[in-house]
Enzyme design. Structure first.
Site: not given
Ligand code: NAP
Length: 241
Positions: A37, A60-61, A138, A151, A155
């Site tokens: 992360d 950082d991905v 997503s 986004y 996705k």
């Molecule tokens: P989240 O709670 O915001 O967690 C995302 C994590 O990724 C955070 O720890 C963030 O770190 C980290 N991150 C951000 N940019 C990064 C980078 N460049 N390199 C490495 N790590 C990075 O989000 P989530 O809801 O769990 O989402 C996880 C995945 O599911 C994402 O791909 C999201 O698009 C997808 N998704 C989520 C939903 C939803 O409803 N929540 C729905 C569909 C898809 P920081 O906190 O430092 O930014």
């Protein structure tokens, strides 16, 4: 029953939310897990919530060399790499009128480029054995959401990338699939305006937002041998949306 005994996994964006639930679930089924992360404080806290063999690596991905380093650390510390979950993500929502080029580029770079970096970095290690790669897409990439031209594009792109990569990895027996979550209760969705959130929940046939564990269980299935003949597919986790 443990489904992943002896497997080694790398999960990006594992500091919180869906990524953390995935890491916990894979570990609870016997996998050794490397957490990656941007947020190192979150990573250290996350690691304390997981039983079993774990490591963490700042990453950082959007930077290929950092993803390659995460892959190498997984191989060095856990002894190999069998499961890769490209999960890290951000949102930079704005209407087309207001969205800046920077907001567009940032989202493309973390999601599309980040997923490609994971595939690229893992290829030399995973192409010749029966591993599993899971990319997190997503529902926004299938239906398009207002304020998410960046986004939704990223996705949707991950779906095409998954299907193309599945063909390249298949020769050696490694599978590549995508999970397409709908609305999941995490910091990412909690950042949305409450009215927009309520409207989204109204549209979910099962009548509730998903929880991170709902996505993690789908990833577990795709990571395990239960899905041994499934590759290049997209598994929706949307409550019927
Ligand atoms: P989240 O709670 O915001 O967690 C995302 C994590 O990724 C955070 O720890 C963030 O770190 C980290 N991150 C951000 N940019 C990064 C980078 N460049 N390199 C490495 N790590 C990075 O989000 P989530 O809801 O769990 O989402 C996880 C995945 O599911 C994402 O791909 C999201 O698009 C997808 N998704 C989520 C939903 C939803 O409803 N929540 C729905 C569909 C898809 P920081 O906190 O430092 O930014």
């Amino acid at each position: 029953m443990e489904l992943l005994t002896g497997k080694r996994a790398l999960v990006t964006g594992a500091g919180q939310g869906i990524g953390l639930a995935i890491a916990q679930t894979l570990a609870s089924h016997g996998a050794a897990v490397m957490l990656a992360d941007l947020n190192t404080d979150a990573l250290q806290l996350a690691r304390q919530t997981i039983d079993g063999q774990t490591g963490w690596v700042p990453c950082d991905v959007s930077q290929l060399e950092q993803v390659s380093e995460a892959v190498q650390r997984t191989v060095d510390e856990l002894g190999g790499l069998d499961i890769l979950v490209n999960n890290a993500g951000i949102t930079r929502d704005a209407s087309l009128k207001n969205m800046t080029e920077q907001q567009f580029d940032d989202v493309i770079s973390v999601h599309m480029r980040g997923t490609w970096n994971g595939l690229k970095a893992a290829f030399p290690v995973m192409r010749n054995h029966s591993g599993s790669i899971i990319n997190i897409s997503s529902l926004s990439g299938r239906v398009g959401l207002f304020g998410q031209t960046n986004y939704s594009a990223a996705k949707a792109g991950i779906v095409g990338m998954t299907k193309a990569a599945a063909k390249e990895f298949a020769r050696g027996g490694c599978r590549v699939n995508a999970v397409m979550p709908g609305m999941i209760d995490t910091a990412m969705t909690q950042a949305m305006p409450p009215e927009a959130l309520a409207r989204l929940v109204e549209d979910i046939p099962l009548g509730r937002p998903g929880q991170p564990i709902d996505v993690a269980n789908a990833v577990l299935f795709l990571a395990s041998d239960l899905s041994g003949f499934i590759t290049g597919s997209v598994l929706e986790v949307t409550g019927g949306q």
